[in-house]
Design an enzyme around this catalytic site. Sequence first.
Site, PDB file in Angstrom:
ATOM      1  N   HIS A   7       0.831  -1.212   0.000  1.00 24.13           N
ATOM      2  CA  HIS A   7       0.000   0.000   0.000  1.00 24.13           C
ATOM      3  C   HIS A   7       0.860   1.254   0.000  1.00 24.13           C
ATOM      4  CE1 HIS A   7       0.500  -0.841   4.390  1.00 24.13           C
ATOM      5  NE2 HIS A   7       0.600   0.474   4.495  1.00 24.13           N
ATOM      6  N   HIS A  79       3.973   7.086   3.853  1.00 25.58           N
ATOM      7  CA  HIS A  79       4.921   5.976   3.669  1.00 25.58           C
ATOM      8  C   HIS A  79       4.459   5.054   2.546  1.00 25.58           C
ATOM      9  CE1 HIS A  79       2.118   4.138   6.726  1.00 25.58           C
ATOM     10  NE2 HIS A  79       2.292   3.056   5.997  1.00 25.58           N
ATOM     11  N   GLU A 128       7.714   1.035   5.019  1.00 25.68           N
ATOM     12  CA  GLU A 128       7.172  -0.019   5.879  1.00 25.68           C
ATOM     13  C   GLU A 128       7.366  -1.345   5.159  1.00 25.68           C
ATOM     14  OE1 GLU A 128       2.892   0.189   6.387  1.00 25.68           O
ATOM     15  OE2 GLU A 128       2.944  -1.068   8.163  1.00 25.68           O
TER      16      GLU A 128
HETATM   17 CO    CO Z   1       1.159   1.295   6.333  1.00 21.81          CO
END
Ligand code: CO
Length: 132
Positions: A7, A79, A128
Amino acid sequence: MIGRLNHVAIAVPDMKAAAAMYRDVLGAQVSAPLDVPEHGVTTVFVTLPNTKIELLHPLGANSPIAGFLAKNSSGGIHHVCYEVTDIKAARDRLVEAGARVLGDIKTGAHGKPVLFLHPRDFCGTLVELEEA
Ligand code: CO
């Protein structure tokens, strides 16, 4: 080592407006808001055919994204999340390469192990990693 883009997370100052924009203007499939108190955020997931957008809004007094929104008042990309098959092996490899790993492996918003990497080591982008 990294696999699919899981994502892209976007911090938003107004979750209702952001979710409505993705649903009604962009015509995307948008989830109901989900509070994740252990991460200090409320999340809405926008499901796209090839990845997801994670809308983030601060939850509680010590939200990690409050400072980001203070500097970026209309919101912004917070992020990117890449999938890895073995998060402990990924962490060990990154530490060995001299990358700064932020904190420990935690359980992320999808209930899977995640790890954050310092933006200064990754072209100014908070990264991440999620075990998937
Ligand atoms: Co995230």
